[in-house]
Design a protein around this motif. Structure first.
Motif, PDB file in Angstrom:
ATOM      1  N   GLU A 205       0.804  -1.220   0.000  1.00 15.47           N
ATOM      2  CA  GLU A 205       0.000   0.000   0.000  1.00 15.47           C
ATOM      3  C   GLU A 205       0.841   1.276   0.000  1.00 15.47           C
ATOM      4  O   GLU A 205       0.333   2.358  -0.290  1.00 15.47           O
ATOM      5  N   ARG A 206       2.146   1.162   0.301  1.00 14.94           N
ATOM      6  CA  ARG A 206       3.007   2.338   0.288  1.00 14.94           C
ATOM      7  C   ARG A 206       3.604   2.611  -1.090  1.00 14.94           C
ATOM      8  O   ARG A 206       4.081   3.708  -1.355  1.00 14.94           O
ATOM      9  N   ILE A 207       3.603   1.614  -1.957  1.00 14.65           N
ATOM     10  CA  ILE A 207       4.220   1.765  -3.277  1.00 14.65           C
ATOM     11  C   ILE A 207       3.211   2.399  -4.232  1.00 14.65           C
ATOM     12  O   ILE A 207       2.121   1.877  -4.439  1.00 14.65           O
ATOM     13  N   VAL A 208       3.587   3.546  -4.816  1.00 15.18           N
ATOM     14  CA  VAL A 208       2.661   4.289  -5.667  1.00 15.18           C
ATOM     15  C   VAL A 208       2.919   4.048  -7.155  1.00 15.18           C
ATOM     16  O   VAL A 208       2.019   4.248  -7.977  1.00 15.18           O
ATOM     17  N   GLU A 209       4.122   3.648  -7.522  1.00 11.73           N
ATOM     18  CA  GLU A 209       4.417   3.308  -8.912  1.00 11.73           C
ATOM     19  C   GLU A 209       5.784   2.644  -8.980  1.00 11.73           C
ATOM     20  O   GLU A 209       6.480   2.509  -7.980  1.00 11.73           O
ATOM     21  N   ARG A 210       6.149   2.254 -10.174  1.00 17.85           N
ATOM     22  CA  ARG A 210       7.464   1.663 -10.418  1.00 17.85           C
ATOM     23  C   ARG A 210       8.073   2.386 -11.607  1.00 17.85           C
ATOM     24  O   ARG A 210       7.420   2.555 -12.644  1.00 17.85           O
ATOM     25  N   ARG A 211       9.321   2.853 -11.435  1.00 14.52           N
ATOM     26  CA  ARG A 211       9.948   3.654 -12.469  1.00 14.52           C
ATOM     27  C   ARG A 211      11.363   3.168 -12.742  1.00 14.52           C
ATOM     28  O   ARG A 211      12.008   2.579 -11.874  1.00 14.52           O
ATOM     29  N   SER A 212      11.847   3.475 -13.948  1.00 15.88           N
ATOM     30  CA  SER A 212      13.225   3.159 -14.304  1.00 15.88           C
ATOM     31  C   SER A 212      14.157   4.222 -13.750  1.00 15.88           C
ATOM     32  O   SER A 212      13.845   5.414 -13.764  1.00 15.88           O
ATOM     33  N   GLY A 213      15.310   3.799 -13.233  1.00 16.97           N
ATOM     34  CA  GLY A 213      16.310   4.722 -12.708  1.00 16.97           C
ATOM     35  C   GLY A 213      17.685   4.096 -12.850  1.00 16.97           C
ATOM     36  O   GLY A 213      17.904   3.205 -13.658  1.00 16.97           O
ATOM     37  N   GLY A 214      18.625   4.575 -12.026  1.00  9.98           N
ATOM     38  CA  GLY A 214      19.972   4.014 -12.050  1.00  9.98           C
ATOM     39  C   GLY A 214      20.923   4.844 -12.871  1.00  9.98           C
ATOM     40  O   GLY A 214      20.538   5.463 -13.871  1.00  9.98           O
ATOM     41  N   GLY A 215      22.196   4.870 -12.450  1.00  5.16           N
ATOM     42  CA  GLY A 215      23.217   5.645 -13.120  1.00  5.16           C
ATOM     43  C   GLY A 215      24.181   4.757 -13.878  1.00  5.16           C
ATOM     44  O   GLY A 215      23.787   3.986 -14.754  1.00  5.16           O
ATOM     45  N   LEU A 216      25.488   4.849 -13.535  1.00  4.34           N
ATOM     46  CA  LEU A 216      26.476   3.995 -14.175  1.00  4.34           C
ATOM     47  C   LEU A 216      26.117   2.527 -13.948  1.00  4.34           C
ATOM     48  O   LEU A 216      25.768   2.125 -12.844  1.00  4.34           O
ATOM     49  N   GLY A 217      26.232   1.743 -14.997  1.00  6.10           N
ATOM     50  CA  GLY A 217      25.880   0.333 -14.914  1.00  6.10           C
ATOM     51  C   GLY A 217      24.548   0.024 -15.555  1.00  6.10           C
ATOM     52  O   GLY A 217      24.135  -1.139 -15.615  1.00  6.10           O
ATOM     53  N   GLY A 218      23.830   1.066 -16.036  1.00  2.00           N
ATOM     54  CA  GLY A 218      22.592   0.829 -16.759  1.00  2.00           C
ATOM     55  C   GLY A 218      21.345   1.030 -15.926  1.00  2.00           C
ATOM     56  O   GLY A 218      21.379   1.174 -14.706  1.00  2.00           O
ATOM     57  N   ALA A 219      20.214   1.026 -16.617  1.00  2.00           N
ATOM     58  CA  ALA A 219      18.922   1.275 -15.986  1.00  2.00           C
ATOM     59  C   ALA A 219      18.464   0.080 -15.154  1.00  2.00           C
ATOM     60  O   ALA A 219      18.824  -1.061 -15.424  1.00  2.00           O
ATOM     61  N   LEU A 220      17.675   0.387 -14.120  1.00  2.00           N
ATOM     62  CA  LEU A 220      16.998  -0.654 -13.349  1.00  2.00           C
ATOM     63  C   LEU A 220      15.697  -0.077 -12.831  1.00  2.00           C
ATOM     64  O   LEU A 220      15.563   1.141 -12.675  1.00  2.00           O
ATOM     65  N   ASP A 221      14.726  -0.950 -12.569  1.00  2.00           N
ATOM     66  CA  ASP A 221      13.422  -0.504 -12.087  1.00  2.00           C
ATOM     67  C   ASP A 221      13.433  -0.368 -10.578  1.00  2.00           C
ATOM     68  O   ASP A 221      14.033  -1.189  -9.861  1.00  2.00           O
ATOM     69  N   ARG A 222      12.755   0.697 -10.079  1.00  2.00           N
ATOM     70  CA  ARG A 222      12.677   0.950  -8.645  1.00  2.00           C
ATOM     71  C   ARG A 222      11.234   1.241  -8.253  1.00  2.00           C
ATOM     72  O   ARG A 222      10.503   1.913  -8.986  1.00  2.00           O
ATOM     73  N   ASP A 223      10.837   0.744  -7.070  1.00  2.00           N
ATOM     74  CA  ASP A 223       9.541   1.094  -6.510  1.00  2.00           C
ATOM     75  C   ASP A 223       9.588   2.513  -5.963  1.00  2.00           C
ATOM     76  O   ASP A 223      10.571   2.921  -5.332  1.00  2.00           O
ATOM     77  N   ILE A 224       8.511   3.275  -6.202  1.00  2.00           N
ATOM     78  CA  ILE A 224       8.400   4.652  -5.726  1.00  2.00           C
ATOM     79  C   ILE A 224       7.411   4.696  -4.565  1.00  2.00           C
ATOM     80  O   ILE A 224       6.310   4.134  -4.651  1.00  2.00           O
ATOM     81  N   VAL A 225       7.806   5.361  -3.480  1.00  2.00           N
ATOM     82  CA  VAL A 225       6.948   5.568  -2.328  1.00  2.00           C
ATOM     83  C   VAL A 225       6.886   7.067  -2.051  1.00  2.00           C
ATOM     84  O   VAL A 225       7.613   7.861  -2.652  1.00  2.00           O
ATOM     85  N   VAL A 226       6.009   7.458  -1.132  1.00  2.00           N
ATOM     86  CA  VAL A 226       5.910   8.854  -0.713  1.00  2.00           C
ATOM     87  C   VAL A 226       6.184   8.921   0.779  1.00  2.00           C
ATOM     88  O   VAL A 226       5.450   8.327   1.578  1.00  2.00           O
ATOM     89  N   LEU A 227       7.268   9.617   1.146  1.00  2.00           N
ATOM     90  CA  LEU A 227       7.573   9.824   2.553  1.00  2.00           C
ATOM     91  C   LEU A 227       6.658  10.900   3.119  1.00  2.00           C
ATOM     92  O   LEU A 227       6.595  12.009   2.589  1.00  2.00           O
ATOM     93  N   ARG A 228       5.975  10.569   4.178  1.00  2.00           N
ATOM     94  CA  ARG A 228       5.083  11.565   4.779  1.00  2.00           C
ATOM     95  C   ARG A 228       5.874  12.730   5.357  1.00  2.00           C
ATOM     96  O   ARG A 228       5.474  13.889   5.232  1.00  2.00           O
ATOM     97  N   ILE A 229       7.019  12.426   5.985  1.00  2.00           N
ATOM     98  CA  ILE A 229       7.867  13.461   6.581  1.00  2.00           C
ATOM     99  C   ILE A 229       9.325  13.071   6.372  1.00  2.00           C
ATOM    100  O   ILE A 229       9.707  11.915   6.557  1.00  2.00           O
ATOM    101  N   LEU A 230      10.130  14.055   6.008  1.00  2.00           N
ATOM    102  CA  LEU A 230      11.575  13.888   5.923  1.00  2.00           C
ATOM    103  C   LEU A 230      12.210  15.111   6.590  1.00  2.00           C
ATOM    104  O   LEU A 230      11.925  16.245   6.201  1.00  2.00           O
ATOM    105  N   ASN A 231      13.054  14.877   7.592  1.00  2.00           N
ATOM    106  CA  ASN A 231      13.715  15.959   8.323  1.00  2.00           C
ATOM    107  C   ASN A 231      15.188  16.012   7.948  1.00  2.00           C
ATOM    108  O   ASN A 231      15.916  15.033   8.101  1.00  2.00           O
ATOM    109  N   VAL A 232      15.611  17.185   7.451  1.00  2.00           N
ATOM    110  CA  VAL A 232      17.001  17.399   7.051  1.00  2.00           C
ATOM    111  C   VAL A 232      17.429  18.786   7.498  1.00  2.00           C
ATOM    112  O   VAL A 232      16.759  19.776   7.180  1.00  2.00           O
ATOM    113  N   GLY A 233      18.515  18.881   8.245  1.00  2.00           N
ATOM    114  CA  GLY A 233      19.078  20.177   8.597  1.00  2.00           C
ATOM    115  C   GLY A 233      18.123  21.097   9.322  1.00  2.00           C
ATOM    116  O   GLY A 233      18.153  22.312   9.101  1.00  2.00           O
TER     117      GLY A 233
END
Length: 280
Positions: A205-233
Protein backbone atom coordinates in the motif's frame (compact mmCIF):
# COMPACT_ATOMS: atom_id res chain seq x y z
CA UNK A 1 24.24 10.61 -8.89
CA UNK A 2 26.13 7.43 -8.28
CA UNK A 3 28.43 5.72 -5.91
CA UNK A 4 31.78 4.86 -7.50
CA UNK A 5 33.75 2.24 -5.57
CA UNK A 6 37.02 1.37 -7.24
CA UNK A 7 39.66 -1.01 -5.96
CA UNK A 8 42.86 0.81 -4.97
CA UNK A 9 41.45 4.19 -6.02
CA UNK A 10 43.62 6.81 -4.32
CA UNK A 11 43.49 10.56 -4.89
CA UNK A 12 46.33 12.97 -4.14
CA UNK A 13 45.32 16.63 -4.17
CA UNK A 14 47.42 19.76 -4.43
CA UNK A 15 45.62 22.64 -2.76
CA UNK A 16 45.01 25.54 -5.09
CA UNK A 17 44.36 29.24 -4.69
CA UNK A 18 41.54 30.44 -2.45
CA UNK A 19 39.23 33.41 -2.63
CA UNK A 20 38.45 33.11 -6.35
CA UNK A 21 35.21 34.52 -7.75
CA UNK A 22 32.15 32.27 -7.81
CA UNK A 23 32.07 29.86 -10.75
CA UNK A 24 28.74 29.59 -12.59
CA UNK A 25 26.89 26.29 -12.70
CA UNK A 26 24.56 25.25 -15.49
CA UNK A 27 21.49 23.28 -14.42
CA UNK A 28 20.16 20.62 -16.79
CA UNK A 29 17.58 18.03 -15.67
CA UNK A 30 18.12 19.02 -12.01
CA UNK A 31 21.85 18.34 -12.30
CA UNK A 32 24.72 20.81 -12.11
CA UNK A 33 27.46 21.21 -14.71
CA UNK A 34 30.54 23.39 -14.87
CA UNK A 35 33.52 23.86 -17.13
CA UNK A 36 36.91 22.80 -15.75
CA UNK A 37 40.34 22.49 -17.31
CA UNK A 38 41.95 19.05 -17.45
CA UNK A 39 45.65 19.20 -18.24
CA UNK A 40 44.97 22.70 -19.57
CA UNK A 41 42.05 21.79 -21.84
CA UNK A 42 38.36 22.60 -21.13
CA UNK A 43 35.87 19.84 -20.43
CA UNK A 44 32.24 19.79 -19.27
CA UNK A 45 31.89 18.20 -15.83
CA UNK A 46 28.90 17.03 -13.82
CA UNK A 47 29.32 18.02 -10.18
CA UNK A 48 28.78 14.73 -8.34
CA UNK A 49 29.62 14.66 -4.63
CA UNK A 50 28.64 10.98 -4.40
CA UNK A 51 31.30 9.85 -6.88
CA UNK A 52 34.12 8.49 -4.74
CA UNK A 53 36.62 9.57 -7.37
CA UNK A 54 36.50 11.66 -10.52
CA UNK A 55 35.52 9.80 -13.70
CA UNK A 56 36.54 10.90 -17.21
CA UNK A 57 34.81 9.75 -20.37
CA UNK A 58 37.00 7.44 -22.44
CA UNK A 59 36.66 9.54 -25.61
CA UNK A 60 37.71 12.65 -23.68
CA UNK A 61 40.64 10.77 -22.17
CA UNK A 62 41.87 9.85 -25.65
CA UNK A 63 41.38 13.43 -26.88
CA UNK A 64 43.45 14.69 -23.95
CA UNK A 65 46.18 12.15 -24.68
CA UNK A 66 45.98 10.51 -21.26
CA UNK A 67 47.88 7.27 -20.74
CA UNK A 68 45.48 4.63 -19.40
CA UNK A 69 46.79 2.09 -16.90
CA UNK A 70 45.41 -0.73 -14.76
CA UNK A 71 41.77 -1.72 -14.39
CA UNK A 72 39.21 -2.29 -11.67
CA UNK A 73 35.52 -3.00 -11.23
CA UNK A 74 33.34 0.07 -10.66
CA UNK A 75 29.92 -0.13 -8.98
CA UNK A 76 27.57 2.72 -9.78
CA UNK A 77 23.88 3.04 -8.98
CA UNK A 78 22.90 1.05 -12.08
CA UNK A 79 22.20 -2.64 -12.40
CA UNK A 80 25.59 -3.92 -13.52
CA UNK A 81 29.23 -3.41 -12.58
CA UNK A 82 31.53 -1.83 -15.16
CA UNK A 83 35.25 -2.01 -15.82
CA UNK A 84 37.28 1.16 -15.36
CA UNK A 85 40.84 2.09 -16.28
CA UNK A 86 42.90 4.88 -14.73
CA UNK A 87 45.06 7.85 -15.57
CA UNK A 88 47.64 9.11 -13.08
CA UNK A 89 48.64 12.67 -12.14
CA UNK A 90 45.80 14.40 -13.97
CA UNK A 91 45.72 18.17 -13.39
CA UNK A 92 42.27 19.65 -12.73
CA UNK A 93 41.59 23.38 -12.50
CA UNK A 94 38.05 24.39 -11.54
CA UNK A 95 35.83 26.02 -8.91
CA UNK A 96 38.73 28.17 -7.74
CA UNK A 97 40.93 25.15 -7.06
CA UNK A 98 43.86 23.43 -8.73
CA UNK A 99 44.84 19.91 -7.81
CA UNK A 100 46.36 16.76 -9.24
CA UNK A 101 44.60 13.42 -8.88
CA UNK A 102 44.09 9.93 -10.24
CA UNK A 103 40.95 9.60 -12.37
CA UNK A 104 38.90 6.64 -13.47
CA UNK A 105 38.14 6.27 -17.18
CA UNK A 106 34.78 4.91 -18.36
CA UNK A 107 32.41 5.22 -21.30
CA UNK A 108 29.89 7.89 -20.19
CA UNK A 109 27.85 7.99 -23.41
CA UNK A 110 25.01 5.78 -22.18
CA UNK A 111 24.47 7.58 -18.88
CA UNK A 112 24.75 10.99 -20.60
CA UNK A 113 22.07 10.11 -23.14
CA UNK A 114 19.69 8.26 -20.83
CA UNK A 115 19.96 10.25 -17.62
CA UNK A 116 21.73 13.58 -17.92
CA UNK A 117 20.11 15.07 -20.99
CA UNK A 118 23.44 16.41 -22.23
CA UNK A 119 26.96 15.19 -22.79
CA UNK A 120 29.24 14.99 -19.75
CA UNK A 121 32.97 14.64 -20.33
CA UNK A 122 33.59 14.13 -16.63
CA UNK A 123 31.93 13.24 -13.33
CA UNK A 124 33.71 15.58 -10.95
CA UNK A 125 33.77 13.62 -7.70
CA UNK A 126 34.36 14.37 -4.08
CA UNK A 127 38.11 14.72 -4.58
CA UNK A 128 37.36 18.32 -5.66
CA UNK A 129 35.37 18.97 -2.49
CA UNK A 130 38.09 17.34 -0.39
CA UNK A 131 40.38 20.26 -1.29
CA UNK A 132 38.82 22.73 1.16
CA UNK A 133 35.62 24.61 1.96
CA UNK A 134 33.10 25.27 -0.82
CA UNK A 135 29.81 27.13 -1.03
CA UNK A 136 27.33 25.50 -3.42
CA UNK A 137 24.30 27.62 -4.26
CA UNK A 138 21.96 25.46 -6.32
CA UNK A 139 19.18 28.09 -6.76
CA UNK A 140 21.84 30.71 -7.58
CA UNK A 141 23.71 28.23 -9.81
CA UNK A 142 27.17 28.99 -8.47
CA UNK A 143 30.04 27.34 -6.61
CA UNK A 144 32.94 29.11 -4.96
CA UNK A 145 35.87 28.43 -2.66
CA UNK A 146 35.31 30.19 0.68
CA UNK A 147 36.94 30.71 4.05
CA UNK A 148 33.96 31.89 6.10
CA UNK A 149 31.19 29.90 7.79
CA UNK A 150 27.67 31.11 6.89
CA UNK A 151 25.80 32.88 9.68
CA UNK A 152 22.55 31.21 10.69
CA UNK A 153 23.28 27.94 8.91
CA UNK A 154 22.86 24.53 10.58
CA UNK A 155 26.10 22.63 11.06
CA UNK A 156 25.89 18.88 10.51
CA UNK A 157 28.64 16.31 11.05
CA UNK A 158 29.85 14.44 7.99
CA UNK A 159 30.33 10.68 8.14
CA UNK A 160 31.12 8.38 5.25
CA UNK A 161 29.16 5.60 3.60
CA UNK A 162 31.57 3.57 1.50
CA UNK A 163 33.76 6.58 0.82
CA UNK A 164 30.85 8.95 0.11
CA UNK A 165 29.92 11.89 2.44
CA UNK A 166 26.77 11.49 4.52
CA UNK A 167 24.82 13.57 7.04
CA UNK A 168 22.07 12.65 9.53
CA UNK A 169 18.46 12.77 8.31
CA UNK A 170 15.23 11.27 9.62
CA UNK A 171 12.30 9.74 7.73
CA UNK A 172 8.73 9.45 9.02
CA UNK A 173 9.60 10.22 12.64
CA UNK A 174 12.24 7.49 13.01
CA UNK A 175 15.71 8.03 14.44
CA UNK A 176 18.20 9.81 12.16
CA UNK A 177 20.24 7.64 9.80
CA UNK A 178 23.09 8.20 7.36
CA UNK A 179 21.94 10.16 4.32
CA UNK A 180 24.40 10.41 1.44
CA UNK A 181 24.85 13.96 0.10
CA UNK A 182 24.49 13.35 -3.63
CA UNK A 183 24.60 16.56 -5.64
CA UNK A 184 24.69 14.43 -8.78
CA UNK A 185 21.30 12.87 -8.04
CA UNK A 186 18.70 14.86 -9.99
CA UNK A 187 15.88 12.39 -9.36
CA UNK A 188 13.99 11.31 -6.25
CA UNK A 189 15.38 10.76 -2.78
CA UNK A 190 16.72 7.20 -2.63
CA UNK A 191 16.02 4.77 0.22
CA UNK A 192 18.05 1.61 0.66
CA UNK A 193 15.83 -1.46 0.51
CA UNK A 194 17.02 -2.80 3.88
CA UNK A 195 16.13 0.48 5.59
CA UNK A 196 12.83 0.73 3.70
CA UNK A 197 11.89 -2.72 4.97
CA UNK A 198 12.79 -1.79 8.55
CA UNK A 199 10.44 1.20 8.58
CA UNK A 200 7.60 -0.43 6.63
CA UNK A 201 7.96 1.31 3.28
CA UNK A 202 7.93 -1.88 1.20
CA UNK A 203 4.33 -2.73 2.12
CA UNK A 204 2.22 -2.89 -1.08
CA UNK A 205 0.00 0.00 0.00
CA UNK A 206 3.01 2.34 0.29
CA UNK A 207 4.22 1.76 -3.28
CA UNK A 208 2.66 4.29 -5.67
CA UNK A 209 4.42 3.31 -8.91
CA UNK A 210 7.46 1.66 -10.42
CA UNK A 211 9.95 3.65 -12.47
CA UNK A 212 13.22 3.16 -14.30
CA UNK A 213 16.31 4.72 -12.71
CA UNK A 214 19.97 4.01 -12.05
CA UNK A 215 23.22 5.64 -13.12
CA UNK A 216 26.48 3.99 -14.18
CA UNK A 217 25.88 0.33 -14.91
CA UNK A 218 22.59 0.83 -16.76
CA UNK A 219 18.92 1.28 -15.99
CA UNK A 220 17.00 -0.65 -13.35
CA UNK A 221 13.42 -0.50 -12.09
CA UNK A 222 12.68 0.95 -8.64
CA UNK A 223 9.54 1.09 -6.51
CA UNK A 224 8.40 4.65 -5.73
CA UNK A 225 6.95 5.57 -2.33
CA UNK A 226 5.91 8.85 -0.71
CA UNK A 227 7.57 9.82 2.55
CA UNK A 228 5.08 11.56 4.78
CA UNK A 229 7.87 13.46 6.58
CA UNK A 230 11.58 13.89 5.92
CA UNK A 231 13.71 15.96 8.32
CA UNK A 232 17.00 17.40 7.05
CA UNK A 233 19.08 20.18 8.60
CA UNK A 234 16.31 21.35 10.91
CA UNK A 235 13.79 21.59 8.07
CA UNK A 236 10.73 19.39 7.60
CA UNK A 237 9.67 18.22 4.15
CA UNK A 238 6.29 16.58 3.59
CA UNK A 239 5.01 14.18 0.92
CA UNK A 240 8.44 13.52 -0.55
CA UNK A 241 8.67 11.08 -3.45
CA UNK A 242 11.40 8.50 -2.93
CA UNK A 243 12.73 5.53 -4.88
CA UNK A 244 13.70 2.29 -3.16
CA UNK A 245 17.29 1.37 -4.08
CA UNK A 246 17.57 -2.44 -4.28
CA UNK A 247 21.38 -2.49 -4.13
CA UNK A 248 22.86 -4.48 -1.26
CA UNK A 249 25.32 -1.70 -0.46
CA UNK A 250 22.86 1.21 -0.74
CA UNK A 251 22.88 3.86 1.97
CA UNK A 252 19.80 4.22 4.16
CA UNK A 253 18.99 7.54 2.46
CA UNK A 254 20.39 9.45 -0.50
CA UNK A 255 19.61 13.16 -0.81
CA UNK A 256 19.82 14.72 -4.25
CA UNK A 257 19.01 18.14 -5.65
CA UNK A 258 15.25 17.74 -5.02
CA UNK A 259 16.03 18.28 -1.32
CA UNK A 260 19.42 20.02 -1.41
CA UNK A 261 18.14 22.89 -3.58
CA UNK A 262 16.24 24.13 -0.53
CA UNK A 263 19.57 25.04 1.09
CA UNK A 264 22.72 26.94 0.29
CA UNK A 265 25.34 24.29 1.08
CA UNK A 266 28.78 24.91 2.55
CA UNK A 267 30.96 21.81 2.54
CA UNK A 268 34.12 21.31 4.58
CA UNK A 269 34.94 17.67 4.05
CA UNK A 270 38.50 17.98 5.46
CA UNK A 271 36.90 19.15 8.75
CA UNK A 272 34.03 16.64 8.35
CA UNK A 273 31.25 19.24 8.37
CA UNK A 274 28.44 20.62 6.22
CA UNK A 275 26.44 23.77 6.84
CA UNK A 276 22.92 24.00 5.46
CA UNK A 277 21.43 27.49 5.10
CA UNK A 278 17.68 27.33 4.30
CA UNK A 279 16.50 29.05 1.14
CA UNK A 280 13.05 30.58 1.49
Amino acid sequence: MKRIWLAAAACAGLLGAQGAAAVPLQEVNNRLFLTVNVNGQPVTALLDSAAEMTILDDDSARRLGLVQVGSATAHGSGEAAVQARFAEDVRIDGAGTRFTTRVGILDLDEVSQRLLGRRADMLLGRDLLDQGRFRIDIPGRAIDRVDSIPAGAVRLPVTEHRGVPAIPAAAEGHEPVEAVVDIGNGSEVLIGRAYAERIGLTAPERIVERRSGGGLGGALDRDIVVLRILNVGGREFRDVRAAIDPGETASDLNLGTSILRHFVITTDFPDRAIWLEPVE
